[in-house]
Design a protein around this motif. Sequence first.
Motif, PDB file in Angstrom:
ATOM      1  N   ASN A   6      62.292  20.625  37.084  1.00 17.61           N
ATOM      2  CA  ASN A   6      61.729  19.287  37.256  1.00 17.61           C
ATOM      3  C   ASN A   6      62.251  18.317  36.186  1.00 17.61           C
ATOM      4  O   ASN A   6      63.059  18.683  35.328  1.00 17.61           O
ATOM      5  N   SER A   7      61.776  17.086  36.238  1.00 12.25           N
ATOM      6  CA  SER A   7      62.292  16.013  35.385  1.00 12.25           C
ATOM      7  C   SER A   7      61.972  16.177  33.903  1.00 12.25           C
ATOM      8  O   SER A   7      62.470  15.413  33.077  1.00 12.25           O
ATOM      9  N   LEU A   8      61.181  17.173  33.534  1.00 15.46           N
ATOM     10  CA  LEU A   8      60.911  17.431  32.117  1.00 15.46           C
ATOM     11  C   LEU A   8      62.097  18.094  31.420  1.00 15.46           C
ATOM     12  O   LEU A   8      62.111  18.224  30.202  1.00 15.46           O
ATOM     13  N   CYS A   9      63.102  18.501  32.188  1.00 18.53           N
ATOM     14  CA  CYS A   9      64.289  19.167  31.640  1.00 18.53           C
ATOM     15  C   CYS A   9      64.923  18.309  30.547  1.00 18.53           C
ATOM     16  O   CYS A   9      65.096  17.098  30.711  1.00 18.53           O
ATOM     17  N   VAL A  10      65.268  18.946  29.423  1.00 24.83           N
ATOM     18  CA  VAL A  10      65.898  18.251  28.295  1.00 24.83           C
ATOM     19  C   VAL A  10      67.373  18.641  28.147  1.00 24.83           C
ATOM     20  O   VAL A  10      67.993  18.356  27.123  1.00 24.83           O
ATOM     21  N   ASN A  11      67.936  19.290  29.161  1.00 22.46           N
ATOM     22  CA  ASN A  11      69.346  19.684  29.154  1.00 22.46           C
ATOM     23  C   ASN A  11      69.720  20.520  27.933  1.00 22.46           C
ATOM     24  O   ASN A  11      70.762  20.316  27.313  1.00 22.46           O
ATOM     25  N   CYS A  12      68.872  21.479  27.607  1.00 23.39           N
ATOM     26  CA  CYS A  12      69.113  22.306  26.422  1.00 23.39           C
ATOM     27  C   CYS A  12      70.164  23.392  26.659  1.00 23.39           C
ATOM     28  O   CYS A  12      70.635  24.003  25.710  1.00 23.39           O
ATOM     29  N   ASP A  13      70.493  23.665  27.925  1.00 24.65           N
ATOM     30  CA  ASP A  13      71.563  24.601  28.280  1.00 24.65           C
ATOM     31  C   ASP A  13      71.216  26.073  28.040  1.00 24.65           C
ATOM     32  O   ASP A  13      72.108  26.887  27.890  1.00 24.65           O
ATOM     33  N   VAL A  14      69.944  26.437  27.998  1.00 27.78           N
ATOM     34  CA  VAL A  14      69.629  27.856  27.840  1.00 27.78           C
ATOM     35  C   VAL A  14      69.396  28.552  29.178  1.00 27.78           C
ATOM     36  O   VAL A  14      69.520  29.764  29.273  1.00 27.78           O
ATOM     37  N   CYS A  15      69.074  27.805  30.222  1.00 25.44           N
ATOM     38  CA  CYS A  15      68.748  28.435  31.506  1.00 25.44           C
ATOM     39  C   CYS A  15      69.986  28.919  32.259  1.00 25.44           C
ATOM     40  O   CYS A  15      69.984  30.010  32.821  1.00 25.44           O
ATOM     41  N   ALA A  16      71.029  28.118  32.293  1.00 26.38           N
ATOM     42  CA  ALA A  16      72.211  28.471  33.088  1.00 26.38           C
ATOM     43  C   ALA A  16      72.810  29.822  32.691  1.00 26.38           C
ATOM     44  O   ALA A  16      73.057  30.659  33.560  1.00 26.38           O
ATOM     45  N   PRO A  17      73.055  30.077  31.405  1.00 24.64           N
ATOM     46  CA  PRO A  17      73.617  31.377  31.045  1.00 24.64           C
ATOM     47  C   PRO A  17      72.664  32.550  31.312  1.00 24.64           C
ATOM     48  O   PRO A  17      73.110  33.679  31.472  1.00 24.64           O
ATOM     49  N   ALA A  18      71.370  32.275  31.388  1.00 22.97           N
ATOM     50  CA  ALA A  18      70.389  33.345  31.614  1.00 22.97           C
ATOM     51  C   ALA A  18      70.307  33.767  33.079  1.00 22.97           C
ATOM     52  O   ALA A  18      69.783  34.833  33.383  1.00 22.97           O
ATOM     53  N   CYS A  19      70.844  32.964  33.985  1.00 25.86           N
ATOM     54  CA  CYS A  19      70.722  33.243  35.424  1.00 25.86           C
ATOM     55  C   CYS A  19      71.743  34.287  35.885  1.00 25.86           C
ATOM     56  O   CYS A  19      72.950  34.044  35.839  1.00 25.86           O
ATOM     57  N   PRO A  20      71.279  35.441  36.364  1.00 25.01           N
ATOM     58  CA  PRO A  20      72.209  36.478  36.799  1.00 25.01           C
ATOM     59  C   PRO A  20      72.908  36.162  38.122  1.00 25.01           C
ATOM     60  O   PRO A  20      73.892  36.810  38.467  1.00 25.01           O
ATOM     61  N   ASN A  21      72.418  35.171  38.841  1.00 32.61           N
ATOM     62  CA  ASN A  21      73.009  34.805  40.130  1.00 32.61           C
ATOM     63  C   ASN A  21      73.868  33.551  40.060  1.00 32.61           C
ATOM     64  O   ASN A  21      74.296  33.051  41.098  1.00 32.61           O
ATOM     65  N   THR A  22      74.112  33.034  38.876  1.00 29.29           N
ATOM     66  CA  THR A  22      74.832  31.771  38.674  1.00 29.29           C
ATOM     67  C   THR A  22      74.318  30.683  39.617  1.00 29.29           C
ATOM     68  O   THR A  22      75.087  29.945  40.211  1.00 29.29           O
ATOM     69  N   ALA A  23      72.997  30.593  39.722  1.00 30.77           N
ATOM     70  CA  ALA A  23      72.366  29.611  40.601  1.00 30.77           C
ATOM     71  C   ALA A  23      72.097  28.289  39.895  1.00 30.77           C
ATOM     72  O   ALA A  23      71.721  27.322  40.540  1.00 30.77           O
ATOM     73  N   ILE A  24      72.274  28.235  38.586  1.00 26.75           N
ATOM     74  CA  ILE A  24      71.933  27.038  37.817  1.00 26.75           C
ATOM     75  C   ILE A  24      73.195  26.359  37.319  1.00 26.75           C
ATOM     76  O   ILE A  24      74.079  26.998  36.755  1.00 26.75           O
ATOM     77  N   SER A  25      73.253  25.041  37.536  1.00 32.32           N
ATOM     78  CA  SER A  25      74.398  24.267  37.052  1.00 32.32           C
ATOM     79  C   SER A  25      73.930  22.894  36.613  1.00 32.32           C
ATOM     80  O   SER A  25      72.839  22.446  36.969  1.00 32.32           O
ATOM     81  N   GLN A  26      74.773  22.233  35.841  1.00 30.93           N
ATOM     82  CA  GLN A  26      74.447  20.891  35.373  1.00 30.93           C
ATOM     83  C   GLN A  26      74.542  19.920  36.537  1.00 30.93           C
ATOM     84  O   GLN A  26      75.567  19.841  37.210  1.00 30.93           O
TER      85      GLN A  26
END
Length: 86
Positions: A6-26
């Motif tokens: 959601n819009s509370l995201c601060v673009n800290c970049d910790v979620c994308a590398p944690a995703c085993p399915n590469t489902a998260i991108s900027q």
Amino acid sequence: MALLINSLCVNCDVCAPACPNTAISQGEFIYEIDPARCTECVGHHDEPQCVAVCPVECIEPDPAWPESREQLLAKFHVLQLGEDAA
């Protein structure tokens, strides 16, 4: 169900590398989750890894993508088959 950032995201970049399915991108403004690739880590972990590492708790279930655990596990298997073929 797939997850949503959601819009509370601060673009800290910790979620994308944690995703085993590469489902998260900027995305254009914040990180985004591809619902076609999100299995809530079913098949990989006991809990969604993006949720576990998010410092601002901005990741929630996406009501537009209701899926049961069985459906998420089936999606996991399809994704694994696709990666094995590559």
